[in-house]
Design an enzyme around this catalytic site. Structure first.
Site, short mmCIF file in Angstrom:
data_model
loop_
_atom_site.label_atom_id
_atom_site.label_comp_id
_atom_site.label_asym_id
_atom_site.label_seq_id
_atom_site.Cartn_x
_atom_site.Cartn_y
_atom_site.Cartn_z
N ASP A 1 0.88 -1.22 -0.08
CA ASP A 1 0.04 0.06 0.07
C ASP A 1 0.95 1.27 -0.12
OD1 ASP A 1 -2.55 -1.04 0.11
OD2 ASP A 1 -2.08 -1.89 1.98
N ASP B 1 -10.31 -5.44 -1.22
CA ASP B 1 -9.16 -4.78 -0.40
C ASP B 1 -9.89 -4.06 0.88
OD1 ASP B 1 -7.23 -3.77 0.74
OD2 ASP B 1 -6.60 -2.51 -0.58
C1 DX5 Z 1 -6.40 0.55 3.02
C2 DX5 Z 1 -5.54 -0.50 2.34
C3 DX5 Z 1 -5.63 -1.75 2.79
C4 DX5 Z 1 -5.41 -2.31 3.91
C5 DX5 Z 1 -6.17 -3.38 4.42
O1 DX5 Z 1 -6.17 1.85 2.49
O2 DX5 Z 1 -5.75 -0.39 0.81
O3 DX5 Z 1 -4.85 -2.65 1.69
O4 DX5 Z 1 -4.04 -2.71 4.12
O5 DX5 Z 1 -6.13 -3.53 5.63
P1 DX5 Z 1 -7.03 -4.39 6.52
O6 DX5 Z 1 -7.40 -5.93 6.06
O7 DX5 Z 1 -6.49 -4.40 7.81
O8 DX5 Z 1 -8.16 -3.63 6.16
ZN ZN Z 2 -4.47 -1.72 -0.53
#
Ligand code: DX5
Ligand code: ZN
Length: 203
Positions: free
Chosen positions: A33, A170
């Protein structure tokens, strides 16, 4: 086959090698990310660098790079240079998504990412042009948020219109919500908190 892509946003960078080995035991993908403190308020360009992507590749992991930045084309080459083969940027971050997708496709597999409020209808042409689509199931910026159930119909519609297109879901996905997201048609599940922080089978 549905794959899990653990998000390094939730990893402990003080023991990154250990974390990458944990990923490797569960899957062959990893989610990176990239945030610039402009498109989203969070900043990760200190950690989610091309070097990290190179390190993941050395670990034999396939990184999917999720650019949550303004002016994403500025970053394409530096990630491609270290071996990134899947990069997505946000529909909302660019003036001409089709043009940017075509540019990215000249380097690697090109994904379009949609924020929760961006409808499939408005992004249809970009989704069509893309090699894969990333559906945000939380507002982009932070891990550990709750899954937005109203993203399920959006995933279903994209799956109906594009039976073969890889769909990355995601945000907020855990072992309980997983089946719902798979049944809707997602092919890759990003899991940050659920993978690295919760007591689960990946330990
Ligand atoms: C949020 C990111 C995600 C995040 C997901 O902006 O794009 O990829 O890391 O993390 P979790 O699974 O904790 O929601
Ligand atoms: Zn992400």
């Amino acid at each position: 086959m549905v794959e899990v892509s653990p998000s390094l946003l939730a990893a402990d960078f003080s023991k990154i090698d250990k974390e990458l080995n944990k990923v490797l035991r569960a899957t062959n993908r990893v989610h990176i990310d990239v945030m610039d403190n402009k498109f989203v308020s969070n900043y990760t360009l200190n950690k989610m660098t091309p070097n990290l992507v190179g390190k993941c590749i050395n670990f034999k992991l396939k990184p999917d790079v999720h650019l949550m930045v303004n002016d994403p084309s500025k970053y394409f080459e530096s990630f491609v240079k270290v071996g990134a083969k899947e990069i997505s940027f946000h529909f909302e971050a660019v003036f001409d998504p089709i043009k940017e997708l075509r540019l990215l496709k000249s380097f690697c597999s090109a994904g379009i990412a949609l924020k929760p409020k961006t409808s499939f209808k408005e992004a249809y042409d970009a989704v069509k042009e893309s090699d894969f689509v990333l559906i945000m199931c939380v507002e982009p910026g932070f891990g550990g948020q709750g899954f937005m159930v109203d993203m399920i119909p959006k995933i279903k519609s994209i799956r109906e219109s594009f039976p073969k297109k890889p769909i990355i879901a995601d945000g907020g996905i855990n072992n309980e919500i997983k089946t719902l997201v798979i049944d809707a048609g997602a092919s890759i599940l990003v899991m940050g908190t659920a993978f690295f922080k919760e007591q689960n089978k990946y330990k």
